[in-house]
Design a protein around this motif. Structure first.
Motif, PDB file in Angstrom:
ATOM      1  N   TRP A 139       0.850  -1.197   0.000  1.00  0.00           N
ATOM      2  CA  TRP A 139       0.000   0.000   0.000  1.00  0.00           C
ATOM      3  C   TRP A 139       0.884   1.245   0.000  1.00  0.00           C
ATOM      4  N   PRO A 140       1.569   1.540  -1.101  1.00  0.00           N
ATOM      5  CA  PRO A 140       2.599   2.581  -1.128  1.00  0.00           C
ATOM      6  C   PRO A 140       2.101   4.011  -0.954  1.00  0.00           C
ATOM      7  N   LYS A 141       0.865   4.294  -1.345  1.00  0.00           N
ATOM      8  CA  LYS A 141       0.379   5.658  -1.229  1.00  0.00           C
ATOM      9  C   LYS A 141       0.155   6.021   0.243  1.00  0.00           C
ATOM     10  N   ALA A 142       0.551   7.227   0.613  1.00  0.00           N
ATOM     11  CA  ALA A 142       0.470   7.639   2.011  1.00  0.00           C
ATOM     12  C   ALA A 142      -0.946   7.529   2.560  1.00  0.00           C
ATOM     13  N   ARG A 143      -1.935   7.843   1.768  1.00  0.00           N
ATOM     14  CA  ARG A 143      -3.308   7.801   2.263  1.00  0.00           C
ATOM     15  C   ARG A 143      -3.806   6.369   2.498  1.00  0.00           C
ATOM     16  N   HIS A 144      -3.039   5.390   2.005  1.00  0.00           N
ATOM     17  CA  HIS A 144      -3.413   3.988   2.177  1.00  0.00           C
ATOM     18  C   HIS A 144      -2.611   3.292   3.284  1.00  0.00           C
ATOM     19  N   HIS A 145      -1.706   3.992   3.943  1.00  0.00           N
ATOM     20  CA  HIS A 145      -0.864   3.342   4.954  1.00  0.00           C
ATOM     21  C   HIS A 145      -1.680   2.752   6.094  1.00  0.00           C
ATOM     22  N   ARG A 146      -2.851   3.300   6.343  1.00  0.00           N
ATOM     23  CA  ARG A 146      -3.691   2.769   7.410  1.00  0.00           C
ATOM     24  C   ARG A 146      -4.222   1.373   7.065  1.00  0.00           C
ATOM     25  N   ARG A 147      -4.110   0.978   5.793  1.00  0.00           N
ATOM     26  CA  ARG A 147      -4.556  -0.352   5.389  1.00  0.00           C
ATOM     27  C   ARG A 147      -3.517  -1.433   5.698  1.00  0.00           C
ATOM     28  N   ARG A 148      -2.302  -1.015   5.975  1.00  0.00           N
ATOM     29  CA  ARG A 148      -1.238  -1.988   6.224  1.00  0.00           C
ATOM     30  C   ARG A 148      -1.531  -2.817   7.477  1.00  0.00           C
ATOM     31  N   PHE A 149      -0.955  -4.019   7.492  1.00  0.00           N
ATOM     32  CA  PHE A 149      -1.208  -4.915   8.626  1.00  0.00           C
ATOM     33  C   PHE A 149      -0.633  -4.358   9.923  1.00  0.00           C
ATOM     34  N   VAL A 150       0.469  -3.625   9.830  1.00  0.00           N
ATOM     35  CA  VAL A 150       1.154  -3.174  11.046  1.00  0.00           C
ATOM     36  C   VAL A 150       0.486  -1.923  11.617  1.00  0.00           C
ATOM     37  N   THR A 151      -0.779  -2.036  11.910  1.00  0.00           N
ATOM     38  CA  THR A 151      -1.573  -0.991  12.535  1.00  0.00           C
ATOM     39  C   THR A 151      -2.325  -1.626  13.700  1.00  0.00           C
ATOM     40  N   PRO A 152      -2.788  -0.828  14.652  1.00  0.00           N
ATOM     41  CA  PRO A 152      -3.470  -1.406  15.812  1.00  0.00           C
ATOM     42  C   PRO A 152      -4.649  -2.309  15.465  1.00  0.00           C
ATOM     43  N   GLU A 153      -5.347  -2.029  14.367  1.00  0.00           N
ATOM     44  CA  GLU A 153      -6.493  -2.854  13.984  1.00  0.00           C
ATOM     45  C   GLU A 153      -6.108  -4.322  13.843  1.00  0.00           C
ATOM     46  N   HIS A 154      -4.870  -4.584  13.428  1.00  0.00           N
ATOM     47  CA  HIS A 154      -4.392  -5.955  13.264  1.00  0.00           C
ATOM     48  C   HIS A 154      -3.473  -6.380  14.400  1.00  0.00           C
ATOM     49  N   LEU A 155      -2.650  -5.466  14.877  1.00  0.00           N
ATOM     50  CA  LEU A 155      -1.681  -5.823  15.912  1.00  0.00           C
ATOM     51  C   LEU A 155      -2.345  -6.129  17.251  1.00  0.00           C
ATOM     52  N   ASP A 156      -3.437  -5.459  17.553  1.00  0.00           N
ATOM     53  CA  ASP A 156      -4.122  -5.734  18.823  1.00  0.00           C
ATOM     54  C   ASP A 156      -4.610  -7.176  18.893  1.00  0.00           C
ATOM     55  N   PRO A 157      -5.374  -7.665  17.898  1.00  0.00           N
ATOM     56  CA  PRO A 157      -5.804  -9.069  17.972  1.00  0.00           C
ATOM     57  C   PRO A 157      -4.656 -10.057  17.818  1.00  0.00           C
ATOM     58  N   LEU A 158      -3.626  -9.683  17.044  1.00  0.00           N
ATOM     59  CA  LEU A 158      -2.474 -10.573  16.931  1.00  0.00           C
ATOM     60  C   LEU A 158      -1.800 -10.741  18.277  1.00  0.00           C
ATOM     61  N   ALA A 159      -1.574  -9.642  18.976  1.00  0.00           N
ATOM     62  CA  ALA A 159      -0.933  -9.718  20.290  1.00  0.00           C
ATOM     63  C   ALA A 159      -1.748 -10.566  21.253  1.00  0.00           C
ATOM     64  N   LYS A 160      -3.055 -10.479  21.148  1.00  0.00           N
ATOM     65  CA  LYS A 160      -3.911 -11.244  22.057  1.00  0.00           C
ATOM     66  C   LYS A 160      -3.772 -12.745  21.838  1.00  0.00           C
ATOM     67  N   CYS A 161      -3.644 -13.173  20.583  1.00  0.00           N
ATOM     68  CA  CYS A 161      -3.593 -14.617  20.334  1.00  0.00           C
ATOM     69  C   CYS A 161      -2.168 -15.181  20.409  1.00  0.00           C
ATOM     70  N   LEU A 162      -1.155 -14.308  20.491  1.00  0.00           N
ATOM     71  CA  LEU A 162       0.219 -14.793  20.617  1.00  0.00           C
ATOM     72  C   LEU A 162       0.534 -15.166  22.066  1.00  0.00           C
ATOM     73  N   LYS A 163       1.259 -16.241  22.219  1.00  0.00           N
ATOM     74  CA  LYS A 163       1.724 -16.683  23.533  1.00  0.00           C
ATOM     75  C   LYS A 163       2.878 -15.797  23.992  1.00  0.00           C
ATOM     76  N   ALA A 164       2.973 -15.543  25.269  1.00  0.00           N
ATOM     77  CA  ALA A 164       4.093 -14.774  25.798  1.00  0.00           C
ATOM     78  C   ALA A 164       5.404 -15.460  25.436  1.00  0.00           C
ATOM     79  N   GLY A 165       6.360 -14.691  24.921  1.00  0.00           N
ATOM     80  CA  GLY A 165       7.640 -15.239  24.494  1.00  0.00           C
ATOM     81  C   GLY A 165       7.659 -15.714  23.059  1.00  0.00           C
TER      82      GLY A 165
END
Length: 242
Positions: free
Chosen positions: A149-175
């Protein structure tokens, strides 16, 4: 709206925009056959909001028939890395998520050829899968050459945003480990701005070689080979869930 459209809304589900292709040009007959014959056996049930409106957690032991560690790959593309990891780690179960049905069909052909049995394939949005993964159930996650998603206005679509990182962190095991590979320098910038600045991830880099050199068990995908041909430099970022 076209293929870059929001998902069809299901009553009770959060309104999630989905961007990107779901299906490309016509599938080969063999790919149609793989989808018809193999996908239902490999796709976990009760992931979609229609099937599981209460978002009850999946029973991973029941899904795989064992209690082995479970890994997750988000957006597996053509599935080269996913099958490689399954072959190299027969005592690990791996879930792959990919909404692009042509990529799913390609993976199914690779699974047939390799004969691996420790894979589960979700042909849809990784957010739906992360909704129903039990908390702390994933021991390693991969995000490899995601859509830039190279255009600046589309950066919010990238996976590395809270919309994706929050649920990822929840399902990851500590460590557990979260690996990100990309050839896009601005994606590296956003990843390092978003992931290690959270209070639940740390970046495991002590020197430039830690992000310049591929992981020892890395399998170079077709996306990486294209990046190298076009003169772009791969970056390999490793994070640990705290």
């Amino acid at each position: 709206m076209d293929d870059h459209q929001r998902k069809k809304h299901v009553s009770g589900a959060p309104w999630r925009n989905f961007y990107g292709r779901i299906k490309g040009k016509g599938l080969h007959q063999s790919h149609e056959r793989y989808l018809e014959e193999d996908l239902d056996k490999l796709a976990p049930k009760n992931v979609s909001w229609k099937e599981n409106p209460d978002r009850n957690p999946l029973n991973l032991s029941e899904l795989f028939g064992n209690d082995n560690p479970v890994w997750l790959e988000v957006g597996f593309g053509g599935g080269e890395h996913l099958v490689h990891q399954a072959q190299q780690n027969p005592d690990v179960n791996i879930i792959g998520c990919e909404p692009y049905i042509n990529g799913v069909a390609t993976l199914l052909g690779k699974i047939r050829k390799a004969g691996v049995t420790n894979l589960s394939v979700h042909p849809g949005d990784a957010r739906d899968m992360m909704d129903v993964l039990p908390e702390g159930s994933i021991e390693k996650a991969f995000l490899l050459y995601p859509d830039p998603w190279p255009k600046a206005r589309h950066h919010r679509r990238r996976f590395v945003t809270p919309e994706h990182l929050d649920p990822l962190a929840k399902c990851l095991k500590a460590g557990s480990v979260f690996r990100v590979a990309t050839d896009i320098e601005d994606y590296v910038r956003q990843t390092l701005e978003q992931v290690p600045t959270r209070d639940d991830f740390e970046w495991l880099a002590e020197s430039p070689t830690d992000w310049r050199n591929a992981w020892p068990d890395w399998y170079s995908t077709r996306y990486e080979q294209k990046a190298l041909r076009e003169g772009r430099t791969p970056h390999y970022l490793t994070f640990r869930k705290l």
